[in-house]
Design a protein around this motif. Sequence first.
Motif, PDB file in Angstrom:
ATOM      1  N   ASN A   1       0.828  -1.203   0.000  1.00  0.00           N
ATOM      2  CA  ASN A   1       0.000   0.000   0.000  1.00  0.00           C
ATOM      3  C   ASN A   1       0.860   1.250   0.000  1.00  0.00           C
ATOM      4  O   ASN A   1       0.559   2.214  -0.712  1.00  0.00           O
TER       5      ASN A   1
ATOM      6  N   LYS B   1      -7.833   4.402   2.832  1.00  0.00           N
ATOM      7  CA  LYS B   1      -8.332   3.666   1.671  1.00  0.00           C
ATOM      8  C   LYS B   1      -7.613   4.150   0.413  1.00  0.00           C
ATOM      9  O   LYS B   1      -7.418   5.353   0.217  1.00  0.00           O
TER      10      LYS B   1
ATOM     11  N   VAL C   1      -9.633   2.963   6.408  1.00  0.00           N
ATOM     12  CA  VAL C   1     -10.086   1.586   6.290  1.00  0.00           C
ATOM     13  C   VAL C   1     -10.764   1.172   7.593  1.00  0.00           C
ATOM     14  O   VAL C   1     -10.643   1.839   8.618  1.00  0.00           O
TER      15      VAL C   1
ATOM     16  N   GLU D   1      -6.798  -4.040   0.299  1.00  0.00           N
ATOM     17  CA  GLU D   1      -6.809  -2.992  -0.717  1.00  0.00           C
ATOM     18  C   GLU D   1      -6.195  -3.429  -2.046  1.00  0.00           C
ATOM     19  O   GLU D   1      -6.549  -2.895  -3.097  1.00  0.00           O
TER      20      GLU D   1
END
Length: 462
Positions: free
Chosen positions: A67, A152, A415, A428
């Motif tokens: 991420n 997110k 999240v 994700e």
Amino acid sequence: MPPGIPTDAVTSGLPGASPAVTLAAEAPTLSAANTGFLLICSALVMLMTPGLAFFYGGMVRVKSTLNMLMMSFISLGIVTILWVLFGFSLAFGDDIGSVIGWSPDFVGLSGIGLTELWDGYTIPVYVFAVFQLMFAVLTPALISGALADRVKFTAWALFITLWAVVVYFPVAHWVWGAGGWLFEMGVIDFAGGTAVHVNAGAAALGVILVIGRRIGFRKDPMRPHSLPLVMLGAGLLWFGWFGFNAGSWLGNDDGVGAVMFVNTQVATAAAMLAWLAYEKIRHGAFTTLGAASGAVAGLVAITPSGGSVSPLGAIAVGAVAGVVCAMAVGLKYKLGYDDSLDVIGVHLVGGVLGSLLVGLFATGGVQSEAKGLFYGGGLEQLGKQAVGVFAVLAYSLLVSALLAFLVDKAMGMRVEEDVEISGIDQTEHAETAYDFTGAGGGTAPRTPVPGPIAGASKKVDA
């Protein structure tokens, strides 16, 4: 960025005329050398975004590695398209009210001639546009380090889309665009102390105040999972920063870019050593994370000031940045804001320091004639630098917080709690950074060594 190269009159003796006749200087012509140099510098600056991804990616826990990498890489996609469509026009088009630009020919980069030169320079508009594009890509990626583990990916993509349009493009015009109010005031920002680092650092603080802290902040260990990856990222950033800084003079004709190149190396070395010295005195060890962070702090601080100071001044800038930024990263624990990877402590504080130190150490003999306090210039330049720093800081902080609030209300920025605890990568991105399932299992065979080892008293197993 420097102002346009002046086209001063030259004196020429014409055949058959006794007195010298003054003629207007010839208009700039395309320089293959400067064009090639800027294209190489553009590639170096592009490399800084993957370098930043590795730097940040190694600093997070395993469960957030991908991420973190993607939060940088997605900027390469989003900001590139925005820049071509209208971003370049907003940042560097014809001035409108000293706050924004606009030139229809720059929209879609569709009205630019193949060899059309950037005003006052010997490089094509296309080259200037792509060089500046790489700055625009890197700046929002810097923000991501403060938000590790909890945002997110779709919300992040929307946020940087809005942020580039509403914050970066206008601020770039203020600082570097002809007619921009900070540019016209005489604020010196050679390569991005205000427009890049203060801007990104203030934005990080604004978003943090909206989304809050990670679960377990100040309670659970959140150590870097891969310090070799951090060092690799720092090395790539250091390498790419030569293009970032030296390239910002847009040519090699007068030696200013060469001074900036030297000062970039000098300040970075001084900051790394200063950070390590502080760390040893304060915590009793020289850490690899400290070396990498100190180097980045020096790179940040010399970015606005390197075209104004001497190499000795660059040592001072780097040393100050190394110590002050090392002290600043600890403030998050005292003040309670969760700046995951020290974007505020390094980029905001380093950018503020580097910009303000122009007002102290500018010699008046490199980028411009403006002199700092220590070189007989009084407080005038320091005052201009302070206006530039705090105007960008306030604007970016407030608008970034507002944008984060709106995105959060529209789709939620964070999240779910269980996702944050278990790891954001799988949810994700449907991947993990390290897959050991194919590594095999069971017990490896133990084969006796077929004879005594020289100098050993008994046999051992391999």
